[in-house]
Design a protein around this motif. Structure first.
Motif, PDB file in Angstrom:
ATOM      1  N   GLU A 161      57.745   4.127  25.875  1.00 15.59           N
ATOM      2  CA  GLU A 161      59.070   4.110  25.227  1.00 15.59           C
ATOM      3  C   GLU A 161      59.349   2.986  24.267  1.00 15.59           C
ATOM      4  O   GLU A 161      59.959   3.326  23.231  1.00 15.59           O
ATOM      5  CB  GLU A 161      60.164   3.526  26.577  1.00 15.59           C
ATOM      6  N   ASN A 162      58.542   1.820  24.540  1.00 17.64           N
ATOM      7  CA  ASN A 162      58.753   0.728  23.226  1.00 17.64           C
ATOM      8  C   ASN A 162      57.825   1.174  22.213  1.00 17.64           C
ATOM      9  O   ASN A 162      58.035   0.320  21.278  1.00 17.64           O
ATOM     10  CB  ASN A 162      58.416  -0.391  23.919  1.00 17.64           C
ATOM     11  N   TYR A 163      57.139   2.380  22.224  1.00 12.28           N
ATOM     12  CA  TYR A 163      56.766   2.800  20.791  1.00 12.28           C
ATOM     13  C   TYR A 163      57.629   3.592  20.070  1.00 12.28           C
ATOM     14  O   TYR A 163      57.396   4.094  18.978  1.00 12.28           O
ATOM     15  CB  TYR A 163      55.282   3.659  21.157  1.00 12.28           C
ATOM     16  N   GLN A 164      58.620   3.978  20.618  1.00 12.20           N
ATOM     17  CA  GLN A 164      59.589   5.144  20.174  1.00 12.20           C
ATOM     18  C   GLN A 164      60.339   4.717  18.647  1.00 12.20           C
ATOM     19  O   GLN A 164      60.648   5.445  17.866  1.00 12.20           O
ATOM     20  CB  GLN A 164      60.473   5.560  20.902  1.00 12.20           C
ATOM     21  N   ASP A 165      60.080   3.253  18.352  1.00 12.33           N
ATOM     22  CA  ASP A 165      60.771   2.684  17.202  1.00 12.33           C
ATOM     23  C   ASP A 165      59.702   2.923  15.994  1.00 12.33           C
ATOM     24  O   ASP A 165      60.055   2.248  14.961  1.00 12.33           O
ATOM     25  CB  ASP A 165      61.159   1.459  17.500  1.00 12.33           C
ATOM     26  N   CYS A 166      58.621   3.460  16.267  1.00 13.89           N
ATOM     27  CA  CYS A 166      57.603   3.675  15.300  1.00 13.89           C
ATOM     28  C   CYS A 166      57.838   4.203  13.970  1.00 13.89           C
ATOM     29  O   CYS A 166      58.671   5.318  13.792  1.00 13.89           O
ATOM     30  CB  CYS A 166      56.651   4.793  15.475  1.00 13.89           C
ATOM     31  N   LYS A 167      57.810   3.465  12.785  1.00 10.94           N
ATOM     32  CA  LYS A 167      58.137   3.695  11.215  1.00 10.94           C
ATOM     33  C   LYS A 167      56.946   4.156  10.803  1.00 10.94           C
ATOM     34  O   LYS A 167      57.076   4.812   9.926  1.00 10.94           O
ATOM     35  CB  LYS A 167      58.769   2.391  10.988  1.00 10.94           C
ATOM     36  N   TYR A 168      55.861   3.665  10.913  1.00 13.38           N
ATOM     37  CA  TYR A 168      54.551   3.969  10.420  1.00 13.38           C
ATOM     38  C   TYR A 168      53.496   4.475  11.498  1.00 13.38           C
ATOM     39  O   TYR A 168      53.402   3.788  12.358  1.00 13.38           O
ATOM     40  CB  TYR A 168      54.059   2.784   9.723  1.00 13.38           C
ATOM     41  N   LEU A 169      53.147   5.704  11.303  1.00 12.51           N
ATOM     42  CA  LEU A 169      52.240   6.403  12.116  1.00 12.51           C
ATOM     43  C   LEU A 169      50.960   6.678  11.503  1.00 12.51           C
ATOM     44  O   LEU A 169      50.874   7.187  10.517  1.00 12.51           O
ATOM     45  CB  LEU A 169      53.008   7.652  12.593  1.00 12.51           C
ATOM     46  N   MET A 170      49.896   6.362  12.063  1.00  9.36           N
ATOM     47  CA  MET A 170      48.399   6.558  11.586  1.00  9.36           C
ATOM     48  C   MET A 170      47.678   7.309  12.359  1.00  9.36           C
ATOM     49  O   MET A 170      47.385   6.846  13.665  1.00  9.36           O
ATOM     50  CB  MET A 170      47.839   5.312  11.289  1.00  9.36           C
ATOM     51  N   LEU A 171      47.554   8.771  12.035  1.00  7.94           N
ATOM     52  CA  LEU A 171      46.882   9.641  13.059  1.00  7.94           C
ATOM     53  C   LEU A 171      45.540   9.499  12.617  1.00  7.94           C
ATOM     54  O   LEU A 171      44.873  10.210  11.741  1.00  7.94           O
ATOM     55  CB  LEU A 171      47.402  10.999  12.960  1.00  7.94           C
ATOM     56  N   GLY A 172      44.495   8.599  13.539  1.00  6.78           N
ATOM     57  CA  GLY A 172      43.299   8.568  13.190  1.00  6.78           C
ATOM     58  C   GLY A 172      42.458  10.099  13.458  1.00  6.78           C
ATOM     59  O   GLY A 172      43.154  10.750  14.175  1.00  6.78           O
ATOM     60  N   ASN A 173      41.335   9.894  13.302  1.00  4.70           N
ATOM     61  CA  ASN A 173      40.686  11.286  13.499  1.00  4.70           C
ATOM     62  C   ASN A 173      40.441  11.874  14.912  1.00  4.70           C
ATOM     63  O   ASN A 173      39.854  10.928  15.695  1.00  4.70           O
ATOM     64  CB  ASN A 173      39.116  11.251  12.851  1.00  4.70           C
TER      65      ASN A 173
END
Lengths: 312, 312
Positions: free
Chosen positions: A118-130
């Motif tokens: 739940e506390n990751y839901q404010d994510c503004k920058y998302l890095m999808l690693g391989n």
């Protein structure tokens, strides 16, 4: 780590064991994985780095503690009892630009189902690693409000065997990071500017093409920027350099909360600086204890390396 | 061509015929040769370019006239009656970075004895294009007063079969230009900064390592500067790009008469700009009719490509 914590960055990827062989030595089993490198590098820019990944119960608690000490929130790191962590083993050729994969044991990765607390839901920058494009897409789907900026990495394997899935993720992200070979493989274009156009036609507004010891190119908004790699006397182990670069890049964007092309140029330089540390020791060792002074000094080396005065 | 003619530049090398095959097409017999490219490129910077070279009587007068129209003094260009010009034929691979030599006919080059006319003796800048080290040394010996700045090029063949002669010339020049492979071959060092140190220990205070589409590095005075190559959509024919780069570099030094490291950086950018034109057409075609506006525009592209603001 600066105190002005601004925007949260969520990184996904692998947290894993690597066995590495380079012309300079050999290590049997050290921690590695794309998410480890991304999170460590980003931690030097923003105090709010969250990760979503999976390990087995063979993964050392002290290494998770090490990440926490760097301010990395590991609530989204699943520890699977009775299972083993992802393991990769590789041998680098003399040129350090090419390598053979010796062993790949998927283990916990085989049915990785990413958890977004739940506390990751404010994510503004998302890095999808391989990771598989499917898992990358799942992470996007599980964040209720679209992040301000989504970047993704991928690899030759997914370009080969999961192209439709990959194209779907690609249409949902702002930036793709690939190496030159992958850019050519994706598009059939040898010319990198042409490959860049073809890739950006599939969705992402921005593209970074990594060229290892030859630096990196940023494309977007009809512009091109080039950041060299530092000419290093010793490249000890290139493992994780690309992920470290991505982590530094995204960490800098999150810290400054500025996604203009001009600011991305600076982020590229910071990413390159972090990557230049990464390759100086085996695995992520060097990334565990950098100082702000070291990073600033390295960035200054980039300024000196490329500055030719503008009065031409 | 600017009017402020300052210092005379002497270029030696080949004036020759090439037959070329690239993935984009084929030409049977066009003019080429290191000296041709160097002189043409330098002519955009200084009006006083002298050449010492040799051709057979098969070499077209109109091409010599073309050089003259560019302000190139051809008094030192020997025309051997009843003999044929040097001929090289090559085929480029798809990546355009590697090539196979198909034919090499030395012809007039076999006993090339360079002539330095009296009015070349004021030579302040000397560019020794790729030839046997012995001929390069002869040219140095035949100039009564040592030029202010001597640069030389060489190739893998001389590193292999004429190392002692090569080392002698090397100890007499200020700058060596080689590509990355040659730098590694000369020193046995894979790391370019290490190779650079080893080469500069043999004499030259400065070294340029050319990396083709990956740009070029300048070493000297304990400093390193990196100039990227422009990411071009089409590289049509790389023949002569290295010589064009050297000609632009030396032409700019001669024009500004400033051999500080800071000014060499700018010279590198101008050299790269000229080289970026060279590869856009077969042979030296594109170099025959550039305008100052085109060159300035290309240099501006380098500024935009590499400028990340310095407030990091």
């Amino acid at each position: 780590m600066p105190e002005n914590i601004i925007m949260s960055l969520l990184a996904i990827g692998t947290v894993a064991f690597d066995a590495l062989e380079t012309p300079f030595g050999k290590v049997d089993k050290i921690i590695g994985g794309s998410c480890t490198y991304i999170a460590l590098a980003a931690s030097y820019f923003t105090g709010k780095v969250n990760i979503s990944a999976v390990v087995g119960d063979d993964f050392p608690n002290e290494e998770i503690g090490m990440l926490n000490k760097h301010g990395v929130d590991t609530e989204g790191l699943q520890v699977k009892e009775g299972q083993k962590s992802f393991f990769w083993s590789g041998r680098y050729h003399n040129d350090m630009n090419t390598r053979d994969t010796l062993v790949t044991e998927l283990n916990v990765l085989e049915d990785f189902d990413p958890v977004i607390p739940e506390n990751y839901q404010d994510c503004k920058y998302l890095m999808l690693g391989n990771l598989t494009p499917q898992v990358q897409q799942t992470v996007i789907d599980r964040i209720s409000e679209r992040p301000k900026f989504i970047a993704m990495d991928t690899m030759n394997l997914w370009i080969d065997i999961a192209r439709a899935d990959l194209d779907k993720v690609l249409s949902n992200v702002d930036l793709l990071l690939v190496n030159d070979e992958e850019a050519r493989q994706m598009t059939g274009e040898y010319s990198l500017p042409k490959a860049a156009k073809a890739i950006m036609d599939c969705g992402p507004k921005y593209l970074i093409i990594k060229k290892g010891e030859h630096g990196a190119l940023l494309f977007g908004e009809g512009k091109t920027f080039y950041a060299p790699a530092l000419p290093l006397e010793e490249v000890f182990d290139p493992t994780g350099a690309g992920d470290t670069f991505a982590g530094g890049f995204m960490g800098y964007l999150a810290k400054t909360d500025d996604i203009s092309f001009e600011n991305m140029k600076k982020a590229l330089i910071y990413g390159s600086a972090l990557a230049s540390f990464c390759v100086e020791q085996f695995g992520p060792e060097k990334l565990k204890a950098l100082t702000q002074e070291q990073i600033d000094g390295r960035v200054q080396e980039f300024v000196e390396l490329t500055d030719f005065g503008k009065n031409l």
